[in-house]
Design a protein around this motif. Structure first.
Motif, PDB file in Angstrom:
ATOM      1  N   VAL A 168       0.853  -1.206   0.000  1.00 49.00           N
ATOM      2  CA  VAL A 168       0.000   0.000   0.000  1.00 49.00           C
ATOM      3  C   VAL A 168       0.880   1.244   0.000  1.00 49.00           C
ATOM      4  O   VAL A 168       0.685   2.167  -0.804  1.00 49.00           O
ATOM      5  N   TRP A 169       1.853   1.280   0.898  1.00 47.59           N
ATOM      6  CA  TRP A 169       2.750   2.434   0.990  1.00 47.59           C
ATOM      7  C   TRP A 169       3.592   2.586  -0.278  1.00 47.59           C
ATOM      8  O   TRP A 169       3.762   3.681  -0.796  1.00 47.59           O
ATOM      9  N   ARG A 170       4.133   1.460  -0.776  1.00 48.40           N
ATOM     10  CA  ARG A 170       4.966   1.511  -1.985  1.00 48.40           C
ATOM     11  C   ARG A 170       4.174   2.067  -3.167  1.00 48.40           C
ATOM     12  O   ARG A 170       4.642   2.955  -3.879  1.00 48.40           O
ATOM     13  N   LEU A 217       3.604   5.819  -2.678  1.00 47.56           N
ATOM     14  CA  LEU A 217       4.828   6.577  -2.943  1.00 47.56           C
ATOM     15  C   LEU A 217       5.105   6.657  -4.437  1.00 47.56           C
ATOM     16  O   LEU A 217       5.423   7.727  -4.961  1.00 47.56           O
ATOM     17  N   GLU A 218       4.950   5.536  -5.136  1.00 48.37           N
ATOM     18  CA  GLU A 218       5.175   5.534  -6.585  1.00 48.37           C
ATOM     19  C   GLU A 218       4.200   6.457  -7.302  1.00 48.37           C
ATOM     20  O   GLU A 218       4.573   7.156  -8.238  1.00 48.37           O
ATOM     21  N   SER A 219       2.945   6.489  -6.842  1.00 46.93           N
ATOM     22  CA  SER A 219       1.956   7.364  -7.489  1.00 46.93           C
ATOM     23  C   SER A 219       2.273   8.840  -7.259  1.00 46.93           C
ATOM     24  O   SER A 219       1.774   9.702  -7.981  1.00 46.93           O
ATOM     25  N   CYS A 220       3.110   9.114  -6.255  1.00 46.45           N
ATOM     26  CA  CYS A 220       3.552  10.488  -5.981  1.00 46.45           C
ATOM     27  C   CYS A 220       4.897  10.788  -6.634  1.00 46.45           C
ATOM     28  O   CYS A 220       5.524  11.810  -6.354  1.00 46.45           O
ATOM     29  N   ALA A 224      -3.027   9.289  -1.621  1.00 50.31           N
ATOM     30  CA  ALA A 224      -2.576   8.107  -2.357  1.00 50.31           C
ATOM     31  C   ALA A 224      -2.570   6.861  -1.470  1.00 50.31           C
ATOM     32  O   ALA A 224      -2.943   5.780  -1.920  1.00 50.31           O
ATOM     33  N   VAL A 225      -2.169   7.007  -0.202  1.00 44.83           N
ATOM     34  CA  VAL A 225      -2.209   5.878   0.731  1.00 44.83           C
ATOM     35  C   VAL A 225      -3.656   5.429   0.905  1.00 44.83           C
ATOM     36  O   VAL A 225      -3.957   4.229   0.867  1.00 44.83           O
TER      37      VAL A 225
END
Length: 160
Positions: free
Chosen positions: A49-51, A54-57, A152-153
């Motif tokens: 979820v976090w990864r 972060l990638e979407s940001c 995003a999270v």
């Protein structure tokens, strides 16, 4: 002047300063599709979820740790000095920490990412011999819009 609270999920110390950390707690019931009997594997999905968030940001190089716990000289004192199952690294440096408290009926996963690192203040809270700030692993800090990451999270979590 610092309140000390014990996380029932265990783990080493985390210095939480309001506005300086992005924190996410998730509770899942036993039997849920996200539940896994293996305590380590049960945290991988939250790391994902976090990864994904972060990638979407626009953060490049985020990875979820799927190996055994990695300990350092100070990881028994400072949570972000070690690396555990499901935790997220960027270029090999810890970015997101995850801990878990589990009963037969549910699991509570606590996860956090430092926006500001106060290593010197954290080290000074430990009884001697305490680490010098330079001896402690500093979590990666990234330049990201916090509200965008928070959204995003949430989006990544809802997709689960």
């Amino acid at each position: 002047g610092i309140d000390i609270v014990r996380r029932r999920s265990g783990g080493a110390a985390v210095l939480v300063v309001p506005g300086e950390m992005l924190w996410l707690d998730v509770v899942i019931p036993a039997g849920d599709r996200l539940w896994h009997e293996d305590v380590g594997r049960s945290m991988w999905w939250l790391g994902d979820v976090w990864r994904e968030a972060l990638e979407s940001c626009g953060v490049v190089g985020a990875a979820v740790h799927r190996g055994p716990a990695m300990h350092t000289t100070w990881s028994r004192l400072s949570c972000f000095d070690g690396l555990g199952a499901g935790e997220v690294t960027i270029a090999g440096v810890k970015a997101v920490g995850i801990s878990q408290r589990r009963t037969r009926a549910w699991a509570r996963l606590q996860s956090a990412m430092h926006l500001v690192w106060r290593g010197e203040q954290l080290a000074g809270l430990f009884a001697p011999p305490h680490p010098a700030t330079a001896e402690m692993a500093e979590p990666v800090r990234i330049a990201v819009d916090v509200e965008r990451l928070r959204t995003a999270v949430g989006n990544s979590l809802q997709q689960r």
